[in-house]
Design an enzyme around this catalytic site. Structure first.
Site, PDB file in Angstrom:
ATOM      1  N   VAL A  14       0.848  -1.209   0.000  1.00 38.36           N
ATOM      2  CA  VAL A  14       0.000   0.000   0.000  1.00 38.36           C
ATOM      3  C   VAL A  14       0.876   1.250   0.000  1.00 38.36           C
ATOM      4  O   VAL A  14       0.639   2.190  -0.766  1.00 38.36           O
ATOM      5  CB  VAL A  14      -0.972   0.019   1.204  1.00 38.36           C
ATOM      6  CG1 VAL A  14      -1.779   1.317   1.220  1.00 38.36           C
ATOM      7  CG2 VAL A  14      -1.913  -1.178   1.161  1.00 38.36           C
ATOM      8  N   ARG A  85      -4.436  -8.112   6.327  1.00 32.93           N
ATOM      9  CA  ARG A  85      -5.271  -9.294   6.568  1.00 32.93           C
ATOM     10  C   ARG A  85      -4.821 -10.496   5.752  1.00 32.93           C
ATOM     11  O   ARG A  85      -4.308 -10.354   4.658  1.00 32.93           O
ATOM     12  CB  ARG A  85      -6.709  -8.997   6.128  1.00 32.93           C
ATOM     13  CG  ARG A  85      -7.455  -8.189   7.094  1.00 32.93           C
ATOM     14  CD  ARG A  85      -8.919  -8.300   6.807  1.00 32.93           C
ATOM     15  NE  ARG A  85      -9.358  -7.489   5.688  1.00 32.93           N
ATOM     16  CZ  ARG A  85     -10.593  -7.515   5.206  1.00 32.93           C
ATOM     17  NH1 ARG A  85     -11.479  -8.347   5.701  1.00 32.93           N
ATOM     18  NH2 ARG A  85     -10.943  -6.724   4.220  1.00 32.93           N
ATOM     19  N   HIS A 178     -15.149   1.589   8.236  1.00 31.60           N
ATOM     20  CA  HIS A 178     -14.567   0.778   7.159  1.00 31.60           C
ATOM     21  C   HIS A 178     -14.630  -0.678   7.611  1.00 31.60           C
ATOM     22  O   HIS A 178     -13.650  -1.282   7.980  1.00 31.60           O
ATOM     23  CB  HIS A 178     -13.126   1.217   6.930  1.00 31.60           C
ATOM     24  CG  HIS A 178     -12.439   0.499   5.803  1.00 31.60           C
ATOM     25  ND1 HIS A 178     -12.961   0.398   4.543  1.00 31.60           N
ATOM     26  CD2 HIS A 178     -11.246  -0.143   5.745  1.00 31.60           C
ATOM     27  CE1 HIS A 178     -12.128  -0.272   3.766  1.00 31.60           C
ATOM     28  NE2 HIS A 178     -11.074  -0.613   4.480  1.00 31.60           N
TER      29      HIS A 178
HETATM   30  C1  LAC Z   1      -9.513  -3.189   1.948  1.00 30.93           C
HETATM   31  C2  LAC Z   1      -8.582  -3.222   3.098  1.00 30.93           C
HETATM   32  C3  LAC Z   1      -7.255  -2.696   2.747  1.00 30.93           C
HETATM   33  O1  LAC Z   1     -10.630  -2.705   2.096  1.00 30.93           O
HETATM   34  O2  LAC Z   1      -9.149  -2.588   4.185  1.00 30.93           O
HETATM   35  O3  LAC Z   1      -9.109  -3.672   0.900  1.00 30.93           O
END
Ligand code: LAC
Length: 313
Positions: A14, A85, A178
């Site tokens: 990222v 993750r 999120h």
């Molecule tokens: C996503 C993670 C990076 O939504 O939160 O892909």
């Protein structure tokens, strides 16, 4: 004109891809930082990216380092540090490890770039941005989180695929945390100015909304060894651009809401105006009753996560 100075903490997928989008858009000089154990990795990525500049045609000085001296006086700091993750993990499973990592990054930024606007990208996002705000002691307007731009982009992508129209003509908004409770707003989604509800049956729209909610997990399931990075990085670069160019884009970001929407002192995804000062305004929309209920559920999930984090750090 002085070039903006952009620090990106975390030179993984990222972070490095955010550097790539920021450099390609000539947003400023970039410092890519990672931990000492990564040795030459950030320097290697930075030099490689800089060697692309004569081909792509951008003027940016890009450095890769493993300590914070070179980051001093940054205008914007992007925090991507933390573990991503793996399949079967939720964003929340990362809580304890990443809270410690982003907390120590925030300590460093506080010392080296006290005037910066900080954009947090590490997961679980809403709790991590709260942590960075707490540790940095920065005014809340100068600490925000990236999530809504990414989640909205996923929603817009799926709508464009479904309708066979340009992604550029899809305008949409999404609120909340999120996580699985994020709230794409059908009432704020239009296609070339036409409300999406006139173009798609409700049932199909709901399926697309669900796919957007699960968008991160869909990528994790495909990649198997990590999580998404092209779109998260592009979303982050768009926020950096709005800040360093003072564009005042109206974008969904994780912003500190107290009285706003009755949230009571937590970071949660809301529409904001982004400029040099960071979050310059939070837009308070009239939500429908069902949107209000969904948003509240999402806020409650964020509060639960922040509460759990307080016991861990
Ligand atoms: C996503 C993670 C990076 O939504 O939160 O892909």
């Amino acid at each position: 004109m002085r070039r903006a100075k952009i620090t990106i903490v975390g030179a993984g997928n990222v972070g490095a891809t955010t550097a790539h989008w920021c450099a390609a858009a000539e947003l400023g000089d970039i410092v890519l930082v990672d931990i000492p154990a990564t040795e030459g990795m950030p320097a290697g990525k930075a030099l490689d990216l800089m060697e692309a500049s004569p081909i792509v045609g951008f003027d940016s000085n890009i450095q890769g380092v493993t300590s914070y001296e070179a980051t001093e006086g940054s205008d914007v700091v992007v925090i991507t540090a933390g573990i991503p993750r793996k399949p079967g993990m939720s964003r929340d499973d990362l809580l304890a490890t990443n809270a410690k990592i982003v907390g120590s990054v925030a300590e460093q930024i506080k010392k080296t770039s006290p005037q910066a606007v900080i954009i947090v990208v590490s997961n679980p996002l809403d709790a991590m941005v709260q942590r960075v705000w707490q540790v940095s002691g920065f005014p809340h307007q100068r600490v925000l989180g990236q999530a809504g731009v990414l989640d909205t982009a996923r929603y817009r992508t799926f709508l464009a695929m479904e309708l066979g129209v340009s992604v550029e003509d899809i305008s949409a908004l999404l609120m909340g945390g999120h996580g699985d409770t994020m709230v794409p707003l059908a009432s704020c989604t239009s296609v070339g100015g036409i409300p999406v509800t006139q173009l798609l049956p409700e049932k199909r729209l709901q399926e697309i909304i669900q796919r957007a909610r699960d968008g991160g997990a869909e990528i994790v399931g495909l990649l198997k060894t990590g999580s998404a990075f092209y779109a998260p990085a592009a979303a982050t670069a768009q926020m950096v651009e709005s800040i360093v160019r003072d564009k005042k884009r109206l974008l969904p970001c994780a912003a500190y809401c107290d009285k706003e929407y009755g949230v009571g002192g937590y970071y949660v995804g809301v529409p904001v105006v982004l400029g040099t000062g960071g979050v310059e305004r939070i837009i308070e929309l009239k939500l429908t009753d069902s949107e209000k209920a969904a948003f509240q559920k999402s806020v409650d999930a964020v509060k639960g996560l922040v509460g759990a984090m307080a016991k861990l750090v």
